[in-house]
Design a protein around this motif. Sequence first.
Motif, PDB file in Angstrom:
ATOM      1  N   LEU A 162       0.840  -1.208   0.000  1.00 15.37           N
ATOM      2  CA  LEU A 162       0.000   0.000   0.000  1.00 15.37           C
ATOM      3  C   LEU A 162       0.871   1.253   0.000  1.00 15.37           C
ATOM      4  O   LEU A 162       0.609   2.191  -0.764  1.00 15.37           O
ATOM      5  CB  LEU A 162      -0.912  -0.006   1.230  1.00 15.37           C
ATOM      6  CG  LEU A 162      -1.696   1.291   1.477  1.00 15.37           C
ATOM      7  CD1 LEU A 162      -2.705   1.521   0.355  1.00 15.37           C
ATOM      8  CD2 LEU A 162      -2.404   1.254   2.827  1.00 15.37           C
ATOM      9  N   TYR A 163       1.912   1.271   0.857  1.00 16.44           N
ATOM     10  CA  TYR A 163       2.793   2.444   0.893  1.00 16.44           C
ATOM     11  C   TYR A 163       3.361   2.728  -0.493  1.00 16.44           C
ATOM     12  O   TYR A 163       3.382   3.880  -0.955  1.00 16.44           O
ATOM     13  CB  TYR A 163       3.962   2.209   1.864  1.00 16.44           C
ATOM     14  CG  TYR A 163       3.582   1.892   3.294  1.00 16.44           C
ATOM     15  CD1 TYR A 163       2.349   2.282   3.809  1.00 16.44           C
ATOM     16  CD2 TYR A 163       4.455   1.205   4.134  1.00 16.44           C
ATOM     17  CE1 TYR A 163       2.009   1.990   5.127  1.00 16.44           C
ATOM     18  CE2 TYR A 163       4.127   0.914   5.439  1.00 16.44           C
ATOM     19  CZ  TYR A 163       2.893   1.297   5.938  1.00 16.44           C
ATOM     20  OH  TYR A 163       2.566   1.015   7.229  1.00 16.44           O
TER      21      TYR A 163
ATOM     22  N   GLU B 213       6.086   8.916  10.300  1.00 14.22           N
ATOM     23  CA  GLU B 213       4.830   9.647  10.452  1.00 14.22           C
ATOM     24  C   GLU B 213       3.905   9.374   9.278  1.00 14.22           C
ATOM     25  O   GLU B 213       2.692   9.199   9.455  1.00 14.22           O
ATOM     26  CB  GLU B 213       5.119  11.148  10.569  1.00 14.22           C
ATOM     27  CG  GLU B 213       3.872  12.026  10.695  1.00 14.22           C
ATOM     28  CD  GLU B 213       3.048  11.727  11.940  1.00 14.22           C
ATOM     29  OE1 GLU B 213       1.875  12.114  11.971  1.00 14.22           O
ATOM     30  OE2 GLU B 213       3.594  11.101  12.869  1.00 14.22           O
ATOM     31  N   GLU B 214       4.461   9.310   8.069  1.00 20.12           N
ATOM     32  CA  GLU B 214       3.632   9.006   6.891  1.00 20.12           C
ATOM     33  C   GLU B 214       3.074   7.585   6.966  1.00 20.12           C
ATOM     34  O   GLU B 214       1.917   7.342   6.596  1.00 20.12           O
ATOM     35  CB  GLU B 214       4.454   9.194   5.622  1.00 20.12           C
ATOM     36  CG  GLU B 214       4.743  10.659   5.308  1.00 20.12           C
ATOM     37  CD  GLU B 214       5.748  10.847   4.188  1.00 20.12           C
ATOM     38  OE1 GLU B 214       5.706  11.888   3.518  1.00 20.12           O
ATOM     39  OE2 GLU B 214       6.598   9.941   3.982  1.00 20.12           O
ATOM     40  N   ARG B 215       3.874   6.654   7.454  1.00 18.53           N
ATOM     41  CA  ARG B 215       3.375   5.285   7.631  1.00 18.53           C
ATOM     42  C   ARG B 215       2.259   5.250   8.674  1.00 18.53           C
ATOM     43  O   ARG B 215       1.273   4.527   8.506  1.00 18.53           O
ATOM     44  CB  ARG B 215       4.528   4.365   8.064  1.00 18.53           C
ATOM     45  CG  ARG B 215       5.547   4.104   6.970  1.00 18.53           C
ATOM     46  CD  ARG B 215       6.609   3.126   7.447  1.00 18.53           C
ATOM     47  NE  ARG B 215       7.646   2.930   6.446  1.00 18.53           N
ATOM     48  CZ  ARG B 215       8.646   2.073   6.570  1.00 18.53           C
ATOM     49  NH1 ARG B 215       8.735   1.326   7.657  1.00 18.53           N
ATOM     50  NH2 ARG B 215       9.556   1.953   5.626  1.00 18.53           N
ATOM     51  N   ARG B 216       2.443   6.013   9.743  1.00 17.99           N
ATOM     52  CA  ARG B 216       1.413   6.040  10.785  1.00 17.99           C
ATOM     53  C   ARG B 216       0.088   6.558  10.221  1.00 17.99           C
ATOM     54  O   ARG B 216      -0.977   6.008  10.519  1.00 17.99           O
ATOM     55  CB  ARG B 216       1.861   6.938  11.945  1.00 17.99           C
ATOM     56  CG  ARG B 216       0.927   6.942  13.136  1.00 17.99           C
ATOM     57  CD  ARG B 216       1.260   8.049  14.103  1.00 17.99           C
ATOM     58  NE  ARG B 216       1.046   9.357  13.513  1.00 17.99           N
ATOM     59  CZ  ARG B 216      -0.158   9.906  13.373  1.00 17.99           C
ATOM     60  NH1 ARG B 216      -1.251   9.274  13.763  1.00 17.99           N
ATOM     61  NH2 ARG B 216      -0.265  11.101  12.837  1.00 17.99           N
ATOM     62  N   ILE B 217       0.157   7.592   9.383  1.00 15.48           N
ATOM     63  CA  ILE B 217      -1.063   8.152   8.782  1.00 15.48           C
ATOM     64  C   ILE B 217      -1.705   7.139   7.854  1.00 15.48           C
ATOM     65  O   ILE B 217      -2.927   6.922   7.892  1.00 15.48           O
ATOM     66  CB  ILE B 217      -0.725   9.443   8.023  1.00 15.48           C
ATOM     67  CG1 ILE B 217      -0.309  10.554   8.995  1.00 15.48           C
ATOM     68  CG2 ILE B 217      -1.918   9.912   7.191  1.00 15.48           C
ATOM     69  CD1 ILE B 217       0.187  11.812   8.322  1.00 15.48           C
ATOM     70  N   MET B 218      -0.898   6.469   7.022  1.00 16.11           N
ATOM     71  CA  MET B 218      -1.454   5.484   6.088  1.00 16.11           C
ATOM     72  C   MET B 218      -2.014   4.273   6.830  1.00 16.11           C
ATOM     73  O   MET B 218      -3.019   3.689   6.411  1.00 16.11           O
ATOM     74  CB  MET B 218      -0.390   5.071   5.066  1.00 16.11           C
ATOM     75  CG  MET B 218      -0.052   6.180   4.069  1.00 16.11           C
ATOM     76  SD  MET B 218       1.064   5.664   2.728  1.00 16.11           S
ATOM     77  CE  MET B 218       2.651   5.735   3.595  1.00 16.11           C
ATOM     78  N   ASP B 219      -1.363   3.883   7.935  1.00 20.88           N
ATOM     79  CA  ASP B 219      -1.907   2.788   8.756  1.00 20.88           C
ATOM     80  C   ASP B 219      -3.277   3.153   9.318  1.00 20.88           C
ATOM     81  O   ASP B 219      -4.160   2.296   9.441  1.00 20.88           O
ATOM     82  CB  ASP B 219      -0.950   2.468   9.908  1.00 20.88           C
ATOM     83  CG  ASP B 219       0.300   1.739   9.436  1.00 20.88           C
ATOM     84  OD1 ASP B 219       0.287   1.193   8.313  1.00 20.88           O
ATOM     85  OD2 ASP B 219       1.298   1.719  10.189  1.00 20.88           O
TER      86      ASP B 219
END
Length: 426
Positions: free
Chosen positions: A220-221, A237-243
Motif C-alpha cells: 500500500l505504501y 509519520e507518513e506510515r502512521r497516517i497510512m496505517d
Amino acid sequence: MFFKEINEIDLGDTPIDNIFIDIFMPMANGTYVKIYLLAYKYAFDASKAEVSNHTLAKNLNIPLSDVLSAWDFWEDKKIIKKHFKEEDQQWDYSVEFLNLKKLYIENIIKTNDPKKERTTPNELISVTQNPNITKLFNYINEIISRPLVPNEKIQILDIMDRYNMGPDMIKSAYAYSKQKRGIKSIKYVEGIIRNWYDNKIYTIEDLEQYFAKNTERFGLYKKVFKELGFYREPTMEERRIMDKWIDEFKFSNDLISFACSKSKNTSNPTISYIDAILKNWNEKGFKSYQDIIDYDSKRSERLEIYKIIFESLGFKKQPSKEEVRTMDKWVDDMNIPIDLVLHACSKSKNTSNPSINYIDAILNDWNKKGFKTIEQTQQEVKQTKYEPKSYSSPKTKLHNFEQRTSKYTPDELERMILENQKNRFK
C-alpha cells in the motif's frame, strides 16, 4: 519579613535524561511522548497542585483514553509505575516516574553478571541429542554455508532460552536475515528475534500474520507513493497516517487509491492532503467507492439547484456556506419542491433588495401553513382578495355633540324658525 516577587510565567527548567531521549522516545508516538514530558514536568515541580490524568488530557487537548493508553505503554516499557487507590476510579491513579539511570545501570550489571546462567558445553552435548535442535543447527549450517562452531551453538541456545523462542522461529530469523539483508551474524539474528519478541511475535502463526499484514502494508505504501509521484521511502509519520486509513477508518486499498487520484487537483500533493480527503469521507460515513459516487451525484444535482435559484434571483455570484445551508434546508428538512422554491423566488420583484433570507422567510411561512404546491399559495391570495369587509364611515369631532331636536314636533320646529327670523330682521 523578606520576600521575592513571584513571576506568573514559569521560566524554570525540567531536566530530562538522555536515556529517555535516546532509547525510549523513538519507541513511542508523539502523543505518548508529550504526555510523559508534561506529566514529568508536573512531577518535577513539587509546588504545583496535584494533577490528574483528566487534567493532562484537558491541558493537551486530547481524549482521556490517549492519556491512559500512554501510561499503559510506558508501564510496559518499565519506566513508570501506577499506584491505584481503592476509592479511585479506574482512570484516576498516581504515576511514579522510575529512575532511568538506575534502571540502565541495573540492566548493564544484569547483562554482564558472570553468575548469569549460560549454556555449558556439557549441556550443549546433551541438547544436541534432541532431533529438533540437530535439525536447527544443520539448517543454519546451510544458511551460513559452513558448520557452526560450539560457541555459536551456545549463543543460539541462549537466545532461544532468553526470548523463549522455538527452533522454527530461529530458522525463520536466519532465513529472513539472509534473504532481506544478506547478513548471517548471530548478533544480527538476535536483533531480529528481539524485535519480534517486542512485537509479541512468539510463534510461526504470529509471524505469518505479521508478514501478511506488513507485506500488504508495504504494498500500500508503495502504491500510494507511486500515485503521488514520490520516489522515496515513507517516513514513520507518513506510515502512521497510512496505517490509520486501514486500521481506524477501515478503508479498502481501492478507496485509498481513488483518494490518491484526487491529487491531480493540487500542484503539490502530500500525504496530509490525501489524509484530509479520507478523513472527510470517514466523517461522512463513506465505506465504498459507490458511496462516493452517489454522494457526488447528489451534490452535482444540488449544485444545479443552487445555480437555478441564483439565476432566478438575478445573482451572478457563488453561494456562501450559509446560503448553501439555507437552500439545503428547503430541500432536506422542509421537503419543498423546487417549483415552489422558484415560485417564492418570483416574489423577489416585490423588494428592491432580494436575498436568500427574504426567500427563506416566504418559504418558512408557507411551510408553517403546510403549503407544498403553487396552487395552494395562489388559493390563499384569492381568498384574501375577495373576502368581504364591513365598512363604517370615519368618525369626526362633529359626532361628539348630543342630538337634541328629537324632542320637538315639526310644527314646533317651524314656529321656532319663524320666530327666530323675525327677531333677526326687526
